[in-house]
Design an enzyme around this catalytic site. Structure first.
Site, PDB file in Angstrom:
ATOM      1  N   SER A   7     -70.931  -1.220 -78.728  1.00  0.00           N
ATOM      2  CA  SER A   7     -70.521   0.120 -77.974  1.00  0.00           C
ATOM      3  C   SER A   7     -71.051   1.145 -78.522  1.00  0.00           C
ATOM      4  O   SER A   7     -70.846   1.533 -79.605  1.00  0.00           O
ATOM      5  CB  SER A   7     -68.884   0.049 -78.095  1.00  0.00           C
ATOM      6  OG  SER A   7     -68.545   1.441 -78.287  1.00  0.00           O
ATOM      7  N   HIS A  32     -72.582  -1.834 -74.438  1.00  0.00           N
ATOM      8  CA  HIS A  32     -71.058  -1.534 -73.942  1.00  0.00           C
ATOM      9  C   HIS A  32     -70.926   0.005 -73.843  1.00  0.00           C
ATOM     10  O   HIS A  32     -71.202   0.610 -74.742  1.00  0.00           O
ATOM     11  CB  HIS A  32     -70.020  -2.115 -75.117  1.00  0.00           C
ATOM     12  CG  HIS A  32     -68.597  -1.811 -74.495  1.00  0.00           C
ATOM     13  ND1 HIS A  32     -67.885  -2.917 -73.494  1.00  0.00           N
ATOM     14  CD2 HIS A  32     -67.672  -0.941 -74.726  1.00  0.00           C
ATOM     15  CE1 HIS A  32     -66.724  -2.268 -73.341  1.00  0.00           C
ATOM     16  NE2 HIS A  32     -66.658  -1.329 -74.207  1.00  0.00           N
ATOM     17  N   ASP A  34     -68.583   3.095 -73.116  1.00  0.00           N
ATOM     18  CA  ASP A  34     -67.180   3.875 -73.026  1.00  0.00           C
ATOM     19  C   ASP A  34     -67.191   5.080 -72.215  1.00  0.00           C
ATOM     20  O   ASP A  34     -67.715   6.194 -72.729  1.00  0.00           O
ATOM     21  CB  ASP A  34     -66.590   3.909 -74.408  1.00  0.00           C
ATOM     22  CG  ASP A  34     -66.247   2.475 -74.961  1.00  0.00           C
ATOM     23  OD1 ASP A  34     -65.708   1.551 -74.269  1.00  0.00           O
ATOM     24  OD2 ASP A  34     -66.978   2.283 -75.965  1.00  0.00           O
ATOM     25  N   MET A  36     -64.590   7.884 -70.926  1.00  0.00           N
ATOM     26  CA  MET A  36     -63.158   8.239 -70.899  1.00  0.00           C
ATOM     27  C   MET A  36     -62.971   9.589 -70.127  1.00  0.00           C
ATOM     28  O   MET A  36     -64.116  10.519 -70.375  1.00  0.00           O
ATOM     29  CB  MET A  36     -62.790   8.473 -72.523  1.00  0.00           C
ATOM     30  CG  MET A  36     -63.269   7.332 -73.051  1.00  0.00           C
ATOM     31  SD  MET A  36     -62.746   7.696 -75.030  1.00  0.00           S
ATOM     32  CE  MET A  36     -63.340   6.254 -75.632  1.00  0.00           C
ATOM     33  N   HIS A  65     -67.301   0.209 -69.326  1.00  0.00           N
ATOM     34  CA  HIS A  65     -66.022   0.108 -69.673  1.00  0.00           C
ATOM     35  C   HIS A  65     -65.475   1.795 -69.244  1.00  0.00           C
ATOM     36  O   HIS A  65     -65.440   2.557 -70.013  1.00  0.00           O
ATOM     37  CB  HIS A  65     -65.623  -0.203 -71.119  1.00  0.00           C
ATOM     38  CG  HIS A  65     -64.171  -0.161 -71.237  1.00  0.00           C
ATOM     39  ND1 HIS A  65     -63.786  -0.012 -72.760  1.00  0.00           N
ATOM     40  CD2 HIS A  65     -63.020  -0.149 -70.665  1.00  0.00           C
ATOM     41  CE1 HIS A  65     -62.228  -0.191 -72.645  1.00  0.00           C
ATOM     42  NE2 HIS A  65     -61.916  -0.120 -71.367  1.00  0.00           N
ATOM     43  N   MET A  67     -62.513   4.162 -68.605  1.00  0.00           N
ATOM     44  CA  MET A  67     -61.167   4.266 -69.058  1.00  0.00           C
ATOM     45  C   MET A  67     -60.746   5.810 -68.151  1.00  0.00           C
ATOM     46  O   MET A  67     -60.820   6.718 -68.731  1.00  0.00           O
ATOM     47  CB  MET A  67     -61.338   4.415 -70.558  1.00  0.00           C
ATOM     48  CG  MET A  67     -61.224   3.364 -71.461  1.00  0.00           C
ATOM     49  SD  MET A  67     -61.548   3.382 -73.026  1.00  0.00           S
ATOM     50  CE  MET A  67     -63.345   3.454 -72.864  1.00  0.00           C
ATOM     51  N   MET A 136     -58.177  -5.223 -74.713  1.00  0.00           N
ATOM     52  CA  MET A 136     -58.218  -4.343 -75.720  1.00  0.00           C
ATOM     53  C   MET A 136     -57.260  -4.793 -76.884  1.00  0.00           C
ATOM     54  O   MET A 136     -56.350  -5.263 -76.667  1.00  0.00           O
ATOM     55  CB  MET A 136     -57.578  -2.878 -75.186  1.00  0.00           C
ATOM     56  CG  MET A 136     -58.527  -2.564 -74.168  1.00  0.00           C
ATOM     57  SD  MET A 136     -60.062  -2.133 -74.543  1.00  0.00           S
ATOM     58  CE  MET A 136     -60.037  -1.033 -76.114  1.00  0.00           C
ATOM     59  N   GLY A 141     -59.544   4.585 -76.570  1.00  0.00           N
ATOM     60  CA  GLY A 141     -59.622   6.004 -76.570  1.00  0.00           C
ATOM     61  C   GLY A 141     -60.499   6.535 -77.758  1.00  0.00           C
ATOM     62  O   GLY A 141     -61.258   7.632 -77.701  1.00  0.00           O
ATOM     63  N   PHE A 142     -60.516   5.708 -78.600  1.00  0.00           N
ATOM     64  CA  PHE A 142     -61.373   5.945 -80.046  1.00  0.00           C
ATOM     65  C   PHE A 142     -62.054   4.704 -80.524  1.00  0.00           C
ATOM     66  O   PHE A 142     -61.436   3.775 -80.634  1.00  0.00           O
ATOM     67  CB  PHE A 142     -60.430   6.818 -80.856  1.00  0.00           C
ATOM     68  CG  PHE A 142     -59.716   8.119 -80.370  1.00  0.00           C
ATOM     69  CD1 PHE A 142     -60.460   9.172 -80.593  1.00  0.00           C
ATOM     70  CD2 PHE A 142     -58.692   7.901 -79.793  1.00  0.00           C
ATOM     71  CE1 PHE A 142     -59.955  10.277 -80.074  1.00  0.00           C
ATOM     72  CE2 PHE A 142     -57.840   9.257 -79.190  1.00  0.00           C
ATOM     73  CZ  PHE A 142     -58.762  10.275 -79.258  1.00  0.00           C
ATOM     74  N   ASP A 174     -62.359  -5.917 -77.357  1.00  0.00           N
ATOM     75  CA  ASP A 174     -62.781  -4.722 -77.733  1.00  0.00           C
ATOM     76  C   ASP A 174     -61.851  -3.830 -78.619  1.00  0.00           C
ATOM     77  O   ASP A 174     -60.564  -3.581 -78.361  1.00  0.00           O
ATOM     78  CB  ASP A 174     -63.133  -3.909 -76.388  1.00  0.00           C
ATOM     79  CG  ASP A 174     -63.676  -2.359 -76.464  1.00  0.00           C
ATOM     80  OD1 ASP A 174     -63.862  -1.983 -77.725  1.00  0.00           O
ATOM     81  OD2 ASP A 174     -63.704  -1.927 -75.483  1.00  0.00           O
ATOM     82  N   GLY A 175     -62.454  -3.535 -79.586  1.00  0.00           N
ATOM     83  CA  GLY A 175     -61.719  -2.657 -80.495  1.00  0.00           C
ATOM     84  C   GLY A 175     -61.333  -3.283 -82.014  1.00  0.00           C
ATOM     85  O   GLY A 175     -60.596  -4.125 -82.169  1.00  0.00           O
ATOM     86  N   GLY A 176     -61.746  -2.800 -83.101  1.00  0.00           N
ATOM     87  CA  GLY A 176     -61.487  -2.824 -84.297  1.00  0.00           C
ATOM     88  C   GLY A 176     -62.295  -4.058 -84.779  1.00  0.00           C
ATOM     89  O   GLY A 176     -61.778  -4.814 -85.851  1.00  0.00           O
ATOM     90  N   GLY A 196     -68.223  -1.416 -81.884  1.00  0.00           N
ATOM     91  CA  GLY A 196     -68.727  -0.137 -82.126  1.00  0.00           C
ATOM     92  C   GLY A 196     -69.001   0.272 -83.547  1.00  0.00           C
ATOM     93  O   GLY A 196     -70.484   0.143 -83.955  1.00  0.00           O
TER      94      GLY A 196
HETATM   95  C1  DX5 Z   1     -62.389   2.295 -77.525  1.00  0.00           C
HETATM   96  C2  DX5 Z   1     -63.473   1.663 -76.830  1.00  0.00           C
HETATM   97  C3  DX5 Z   1     -64.046   0.722 -77.902  1.00  0.00           C
HETATM   98  C4  DX5 Z   1     -64.807   1.411 -79.068  1.00  0.00           C
HETATM   99  C5  DX5 Z   1     -64.822   0.077 -80.032  1.00  0.00           C
HETATM  100  O1  DX5 Z   1     -61.488   2.862 -76.426  1.00  0.00           O
HETATM  101  O2  DX5 Z   1     -63.180   1.072 -75.737  1.00  0.00           O
HETATM  102  O3  DX5 Z   1     -65.416   0.145 -77.158  1.00  0.00           O
HETATM  103  O4  DX5 Z   1     -66.184   1.875 -79.193  1.00  0.00           O
HETATM  104  O5  DX5 Z   1     -65.040   0.687 -81.149  1.00  0.00           O
HETATM  105  P1  DX5 Z   1     -64.980  -0.170 -82.718  1.00  0.00           P
HETATM  106  O6  DX5 Z   1     -65.610  -1.163 -82.546  1.00  0.00           O
HETATM  107  O7  DX5 Z   1     -65.339   1.005 -83.743  1.00  0.00           O
HETATM  108  O8  DX5 Z   1     -63.363  -0.354 -82.635  1.00  0.00           O
HETATM  109 ZN    ZN Z   2     -64.774  -0.101 -74.836  1.00  0.00          ZN
END
Ligand code: DX5
Ligand code: ZN
Length: 219
Positions: A7, A32, A34, A36, A65, A67, A136, A141-142, A174-176, A196
């Protein structure tokens, strides 16, 4: 085959081309992106002109992606920008079938995403028409948030449904995701892994990608 979808939300945006070249060199499968809107999620990231610029410098598969609230307003633009996978949120619209049809008619891949509080059961009826489903594992969002363990059960349930029904849908998480929890996601049945911060915030991004790929080989 397990795919890595770094990402770029955590990339250095003034050096985006350089960072994308690192991804190319390391043989990643998807990029990827993102998007937003500050409404569907409490953050604003990048939009159409940036995707257009990315498309000009790489042939990698762009996994976008979105959002954004009511994505049906922009599907034509997303298609013309050159996104390969157009991934929208289940919660952001009530025009699911219309959006899926439009994307498929344009010969693009279509993905649907669910937020952590949405039950996996809500999207099962759509899976037969999707190329990808995204679970997710943080509130969208972040970047850089903590992985939510309860997403794993959703991934396993969706994997079971995909296999039992012999569907072609890819299953993305996706995420963390970090080197020390990615195996859990793979064991649960995810086959596209978004990472990411754990790639882009590392000094040696190529090494980070190699480390993920080494883990993927075991699956
Ligand atoms: C969050 C995004 C993710 C984000 C993942 O809303 O959809 O794609 O960039 O970042 P990490 O891998 O740092 O959680
Ligand atoms: Zn994403």
């Amino acid at each position: 085959m397990i795919k890595l979808s770094p990402s770029i939300l955590s990339a250095n945006f003034v050096r985006l081309e350089e960072e994308i070249k690192i991804l190319e060199k390391e043989g990643i499968e998807y990029v990827h992106i993102d998007v937003m809107d500050g409404m569907f999620v409490p953050n604003i990231s990048i939009g159409m002109p940036v995707i257009k610029s990315i498309r000009k410098v790489t042939n990698l598969t762009l996994d976008a992606h979105f959002m954004i609230e009511k994505p049906e307003r922009y599907i034509d633009e997303f298609i013309s920008l050159g996104c390969d996978i157009i991934n929208f949120h289940y919660e952001a619209t009530d025009k699911h079938n219309e959006i899926i049809k439009k994307i498929k008619d344009a010969n693009k891949k279509v993905g649907m995403t669910i937020k952590p509080k949405t039950s996996y059961k809500e999207i099962l009826p759509y899976l037969k028409d999707l190329d990808l489903v995204l679970v997710m594992s943080v509130e969208p969002g972040f970047g850089g948030q903590k992985f939510m363990e309860d997403s794993l059960e959703k991934v396993s349930e969706i994997r079971k449904y995909i296999n039992e029904n012999n569907l072609k849908c890819e299953l993305e998480i996706d995420g963390g995701i970090k080197l020390d929890n990615v195996e859990k996601a793979l064991k649960a049945g995810a086959d596209v892994i978004v990472v990411g911060s754990d790639i882009f915030e590392k000094e040696d991004k190529a090494l980070a990608i190699k480390q993920y790929k080494d883990i993927f080989e075991k699956f």
